[in-house]
Scaffold this motif. Structure first.
Motif, PDB file in Angstrom:
ATOM      1  N   PHE A   1       0.827  -1.207   0.000  1.00 56.49           N
ATOM      2  CA  PHE A   1       0.000   0.000   0.000  1.00 56.49           C
ATOM      3  C   PHE A   1       0.856   1.249   0.000  1.00 56.49           C
ATOM      4  O   PHE A   1       2.068   1.215   0.225  1.00 56.49           O
ATOM      5  CB  PHE A   1      -0.926   0.009   1.223  1.00 56.49           C
ATOM      6  N   VAL A   2       0.184   2.375  -0.225  1.00 59.16           N
ATOM      7  CA  VAL A   2       0.808   3.698  -0.167  1.00 59.16           C
ATOM      8  C   VAL A   2      -0.046   4.583   0.731  1.00 59.16           C
ATOM      9  O   VAL A   2      -1.274   4.461   0.740  1.00 59.16           O
ATOM     10  CB  VAL A   2       0.922   4.307  -1.577  1.00 59.16           C
ATOM     11  N   VAL A   3       0.593   5.449   1.498  1.00 63.40           N
ATOM     12  CA  VAL A   3      -0.117   6.466   2.269  1.00 63.40           C
ATOM     13  C   VAL A   3      -0.237   7.714   1.391  1.00 63.40           C
ATOM     14  O   VAL A   3       0.783   8.328   1.044  1.00 63.40           O
ATOM     15  CB  VAL A   3       0.618   6.795   3.583  1.00 63.40           C
ATOM     16  N   PHE A   4      -1.449   8.070   1.020  1.00 61.35           N
ATOM     17  CA  PHE A   4      -1.664   9.199   0.118  1.00 61.35           C
ATOM     18  C   PHE A   4      -1.351  10.499   0.845  1.00 61.35           C
ATOM     19  O   PHE A   4      -1.978  10.843   1.852  1.00 61.35           O
ATOM     20  CB  PHE A   4      -3.116   9.196  -0.359  1.00 61.35           C
ATOM     21  N   SER A   5      -0.374  11.227   0.335  1.00 56.97           N
ATOM     22  CA  SER A   5       0.082  12.457   0.996  1.00 56.97           C
ATOM     23  C   SER A   5       0.420  13.504  -0.044  1.00 56.97           C
ATOM     24  O   SER A   5       0.788  13.184  -1.175  1.00 56.97           O
ATOM     25  CB  SER A   5       1.306  12.157   1.864  1.00 56.97           C
ATOM     26  N   GLY A   6       0.285  14.776   0.352  1.00 60.10           N
ATOM     27  CA  GLY A   6       0.622  15.884  -0.525  1.00 60.10           C
ATOM     28  C   GLY A   6      -0.569  16.615  -1.100  1.00 60.10           C
ATOM     29  O   GLY A   6      -0.414  17.616  -1.800  1.00 60.10           O
TER      30      GLY A   6
END
Length: 475
Positions: free
Chosen positions: A48-53
């Motif tokens: 998974f990826v942590v959605f950031s930005g």
């Protein structure tokens, strides 16, 4: 939030401007379009990826325009004068739809959609990819370290090893991913996060005597005194001198906060340090460890029983080591009232056409079981289909669902309350509790199921068939 320059129009690649001029001169610049942002492979061998930005992107797009000096520069590059006149009045007036910042996202999900004219949706591509790919990469790395460290304190101090100004957003993303504090005062100030720091070896070396170096520092910082104990000899000098200072502080009504180990066998040294501190009655003094740490080393140290209370991480976090970049892409999915598709003989490289949304399906134990991608106008559906492997499908009729996509910008104006990095981290933490353990392990994590609806699958296959048939005929 960080105060960006008053205009961000030049935060782009040259070819975005050449295409924009082409759209303008061919009088297609007012055609409506929709682009999707997604990534194809999770970094660090994870699932998974942590959605950031997102907050950074929205703020910068809201300022996406061109100053007079910037327009003069574009003119010097040879851009058409009528196009430059157009840019002088340009601002982004489109709509953006996105998952929430801090959300756990998975490969091939269109987690952000930009709608507007073809020229405005094209011009923001580079800025969007630059910010989302980098911050999401670092937040994901930080999250993995948080999973390894449990509830122990995590400190980020990678600015000196980061790629230039990227270190500013690396510190922000580290907090979003679960770190507690940063050494980066610039980011701490602008993003409203906590900063922290003690001493370097140079402080101790600047004194004739290690004990005097410790004593002087403790005199100035009696409440937050952490002593670096490995400048000369950790066990024979550093820790004994730290114990002396701890007793002096106690006599003055203060308490030594901790000692820091920055070299050597951290498992062995932390165990010996804990023993020496406890024998001196200093049970409350914390042990801080640093020196080229990452999630795997942290996990290994704790598995060996290292009594470390605080981990300081620099290089591997701020640089996203060992993955240099997240492979997020930005693809056209709708143009001039028609779905658009990028065709490939490799189904994994083929994009999903049309305006879409994402539903997350949750089982009876309140755990995530799958995500479904569908056309935005679709009603409820009971099956999702593997995007690239024919015949594979999953019945999700017994699951609860939640829609992940929400509008975050309307006609160029941000429509949601931007969250702080700490608030993003709290949301990520709550979502991790719903992610089954097999998706969180570092070694060979289980692949999370992401499928597409029947209607979306049919739309993609039909469009692909038409384009591949044309290509075959022309060849």
């Amino acid at each position: 939030m960080l105060s960006f320059p008053s205009t961000t129009g030049l935060y782009t690649d040259h070819y975005e401007l050449t295409m924009a001029q082409g759209y303008f001169l061919s009088q297609r610049h007012e055609k409506q379009a929709s682009f999707d942002y997604f990534f194809r492979k999770a970094p660090f061998g994870g699932s998974f990826v942590v959605f950031s930005g997102l907050s950074s992107v929205l703020e910068m797009i809201q300022k996406f325009r061109f100053s007079s000096t910037e327009l003069t520069y574009l003119k010097s590059l040879g851009f058409d004068e009528s196009f430059i006149d157009y840019l002088s009045q340009f601002s982004f007036q489109g709509n953006i739809y996105s998952v929430k910042e801090g959300e756990l996202i998975f490969p091939n999900e269109p987690v952000l959609r930009v709608e507007g004219t073809i020229i405005e949706t094209q011009l923001v591509e580079t800025l969007l990819l630059n910010i989302l790919n980098f911050e999401s990469l670092i937040a994901t790395k930080a999250c993995r370290m948080r999973l390894a460290a449990g509830d122990r304190v995590l400190l980020e101090f990678g600015l000196r090893r980061a790629q230039g100004l990227g270190g500013i957003h690396a510190s922000k993303a580290a907090i979003s991913g679960g770190f507690d504090k940063t050494s980066n005062v610039y980011s701490a100030y602008h993003f409203k996060i906590d900063s922290s720091g003690t001493m370097a070896h140079s402080w101790i070396q600047s004194f004739d005597d290690e004990l005097e170096a410790f004593r002087t520092y403790a005199r100035f910082f009696p409440e937050e005194c952490v002593l670096l104990v490995d400048t000369y000899n950790t066990l024979k000098s550093g820790i004994p001198n730290a114990i002396t200072i701890a007793r002096e502080l106690s006599a003055q009504g203060h308490q030594l906060a901790g000692i820091r180990l920055d070299s050597g066998d951290l498992t062995y040294l932390s165990k010996k340090a804990r023993q020496m501190l406890d024998e001196a009655g200093l049970h409350m003094v914390k042990i801080v460890a640093s020196n080229q740490l990452d999630e795997n080393i942290i996990q290994s140290l704790l598995a060996q029983g290292a009594p470390i209370d605080v981990f300081g991480v620099g290089t591997s976090l701020a640089t996203g080591k060992s993955d240099a970049a997240l492979d997020g892409v930005y693809k056209l999915a709708f143009y001039d009232e028609k779905p658009s598709i990028k065709v490939s003989e490799n189904l994994a490289k083929m994009t999903l056409p049309g305006v879409k949304t994402i539903h997350r399906f949750i089982d009876q134990d309140n755990l995530f079981c799958a995500d479904g991608i569908s056309l935005a106008h679709e009603q409820a559906y009971d099956q999702i289909y593997h995007p690239t492997e024919a015949g594979k499908h999953k019945d999700i009729s017994g699951c609860q669902s939640e829609e992940l996509i929400q509008q975050v910008m309307n006609q160029g104006t941000i429509t949601l309350q931007l969250q702080t990095p700490a608030e993003n981290a709290a949301y990520t933490k709550s979502r991790l509790l719903q992610l089954p353990e097999e998706h969180k392990r570092f070694l060979n994590p289980h692949v999370y199921k992401v499928g597409i609806s029947q209607k979306l699958q049919d739309a993609r296959n039909e469009m692909a068939k038409q384009y591949l048939k044309k290509d075959s005929f022309n060849s």
